[in-house]
Design an enzyme around this catalytic site. Structure first.
Site, PDB file in Angstrom:
ATOM      1  N   LYS A   1      -5.406  42.998   4.442  1.00 13.96           N
ATOM      2  CA  LYS A   1      -4.406  42.258   3.689  1.00 13.96           C
ATOM      3  C   LYS A   1      -3.520  43.205   2.851  1.00 13.96           C
ATOM      4  O   LYS A   1      -3.817  44.399   2.735  1.00 13.96           O
ATOM      5  CB  LYS A   1      -5.092  41.221   2.800  1.00 13.96           C
ATOM      6  CG  LYS A   1      -5.817  40.129   3.598  1.00 13.96           C
ATOM      7  CD  LYS A   1      -4.929  39.462   4.640  1.00 13.96           C
ATOM      8  CE  LYS A   1      -5.375  38.068   5.039  1.00 13.96           C
ATOM      9  NZ  LYS A   1      -6.441  38.020   6.059  1.00 13.96           N
TER      10      LYS A   1
HETATM   11  C1  LIG Z   1      -7.249  36.517   6.020  1.00 17.42           C
HETATM   12  C2  LIG Z   1      -6.910  35.091   5.895  1.00 17.42           C
HETATM   13  C3  LIG Z   1      -7.793  34.156   5.356  1.00 17.42           C
HETATM   14  C4  LIG Z   1      -9.240  34.442   5.074  1.00 17.42           C
HETATM   15  O1  LIG Z   1      -9.515  35.523   4.371  1.00 17.42           O
HETATM   16  P1  LIG Z   1     -10.921  36.321   4.520  1.00 17.42           P
HETATM   17  O2  LIG Z   1     -10.919  37.094   3.263  1.00 17.42           O
HETATM   18  O3  LIG Z   1     -10.821  37.170   5.733  1.00 17.42           O
HETATM   19  O4  LIG Z   1     -11.987  35.292   4.578  1.00 17.42           O
HETATM   20  C5  LIG Z   1      -7.361  32.861   5.177  1.00 17.42           C
HETATM   21  N1  LIG Z   1      -6.134  32.479   5.534  1.00 17.42           N
HETATM   22  C6  LIG Z   1      -5.261  33.330   6.079  1.00 17.42           C
HETATM   23  C7  LIG Z   1      -3.892  32.857   6.426  1.00 17.42           C
HETATM   24  C8  LIG Z   1      -5.633  34.658   6.298  1.00 17.42           C
HETATM   25  O5  LIG Z   1      -4.778  35.496   6.885  1.00 17.42           O
END
Ligand SMILES: *Cc1c(COP(=O)(O)O)cnc(C)c1O
Length: 398
Positions: free
Chosen positions: A186
């Site tokens: 992210k």
């Molecule tokens: C990455 C992501 C999540 C979940 O995050 P994690 O930390 O990997 O559980 C939820 N929604 C979206 C749109 C994402 O890209």
């Protein structure tokens, strides 16, 4: 796009602070931790940076969504509207609280189409959960209006759009609740982690308690805490929070680099006849983590995606064929393939929703390619990449 690309001395220093004391847990151990409270500090930094009254760190973005839904009291029999183009975490969170994910078409903004949302609202709908996909925002004014009209909650999944804004306000702080993911890919990362943002003190307290087994956190002695309701363990560790603390201090720099490289690639592609770019409800608030565009036909998009990969230009997902981000390949959801037994009524409703046809989304997603923007490219590298992409794309549009 990802903060891990600029991992460095700052992250090591913050993590070392925690290693020095050996107190890896965010709660308790007041004396031996010697004033080191990384999770607490990161929550304060998040409140300051994003302009929200409360921030609750948890172990993942999925945990953040699940906690937000639980705090709002959403559960069995309730419907939550989510887009057909998102990450599987959206429906995982909804089904985990016993509710029904109602899948709704996206439009050329790659986010929920407000008219389609309006048509999907029923007496069971409790919340609209827009996803600010690929670094840019949903049509929040229209969705907020629908929430007001129908008395629904707005839960922003801003996991992919950390630092993006809409009309001057930070994404994730506009709805009743918002979430970020700090997983490894992210815009900023903790390694693993997530956060729930809300301006509502009561909801914030529920998130604080729910994510730690229901501990009320009123006293100094964890063992003597009361448990007002059942919770889970969605805690973040001090080590993960420490990484995030270093990353949030670099977030402005990440966003600046990302926007610069995004602009360079855009300038290389913008004159190609026939290419159309994703509509962005508020251009100024785009994080620049992806440059998403449409080819005139699905065939051309599929061909361009393969040609880019063959030319060694990675990071250009063709979402229509992707197992994790688009309804078309979510067979596990369509078959309600749960490991655990779930109520027949929930199972039936989930399958009914997931097996609808989504011609409007298909027509959009089958022509779309998103180009991930790296923080690590120099201006020259971005320019060279953009030119190569333009040459390849032009060959297929001719
Ligand atoms: C990455 C992501 C999540 C979940 O995050 P994690 O930390 O990997 O559980 C939820 N929604 C979206 C749109 C994402 O890209």
């Amino acid at each position: 796009m990802p903060g891990y690309e600029l991992f460095g001395a700052e992250e090591r220093k913050e993590v070392n602070d925690v290693l020095e004391t050996g107190i890896l847990m965010r709660y308790g151990f007041d004396a031996p931790r010697k004033g080191i409270w990384k999770a607490r500090e990161l929550e304060q930094e998040i409140c300051k940076y994003f302009g929200t009254k409360n921030a609750q760190l948890v172990s993942s973005g999925t945990a953040a969504l699940t906690t937000a839904l639980a705090a709002l009291g959403i559960g069995f029999g309730d419907e939550v509207i989510i887009p057909t183009f998102t990450f599987v975490a959206s429906f995982e969170a909804v089904v985990s609280v016993g509710a029904i994910p109602v899948l709704v078409d996206v439009d050329d903004s790659l986010t929920l189409n407000p008219d389609a949302v309006a048509a999907a609202i029923t007496s069971k709908t409790k919340a609209i959960m827009p996803v600010h996909m690929c670094g840019s925002m949903a049509q929040l004014d229209e969705l907020k209006e629908l929430c007001t009209q129908h008395d629904l909650y707005l839960i922003e999944d801003a996991c992919q759009a950390i630092g993006g804004t809409y009309k001057g306000q930070q994404l994730g702080t506009i709805g009743d609740m918002g979430t970020f993911s700090f997983d490894f890919v992210k815009i900023m990362t903790c390694g693993e982690g997530g956060v729930i943002l809300t301006n509502d003190a009561q909801l914030a307290e529920k998130c604080d308690q729910y994510s730690d087994h229901g501990h009320d956190h009123y006293g100094k002695d964890r063992g003597a805490d009361l448990h007002p309701y059942l919770g889970y363990n969605f805690r973040i560790s001090e080590l993960h929070a420490a990484v995030g603390l270093a990353q949030i201090k670099k977030l402005d720099a990440f966003l600046a680099l990302q926007k610069r490289n995004h602009q360079i690639i855009f300038n290389c592609l913008k004159h190609i006849p026939g290419i159309q770019f994703r509509r962005i409800p508020d251009e100024a608030g785009d994080t620049g983590s992806f440059l998403s565009f449409f080819l005139p036909t699905a065939n051309q998009a599929a061909q361009v995606a393969s040609a880019l990969a063959e030319a060694g230009i990675g990071g250009n997902p063709y979402w229509f064929d992707n197992n994790w981000h688009y309804i078309r390949k979510w067979d596990h959801l369509k078959n309600a393939a749960f490991l655990n037994r779930i109520p027949a009524e929930q199972k039936e409703a989930i399958m009914q929703q997931a097996n609808k046809t989504f011609d409007v989304s298909d027509a959009i997603m089958s022509r779309c390619i998103s180009s991930a923007i790296s923080l690590a490219w120099t201006e020259e590298q971005a320019q060279e990449r953009g030119q190569k992409m333009a040459e390849i794309i032009s060959q297929f549009i001719a």
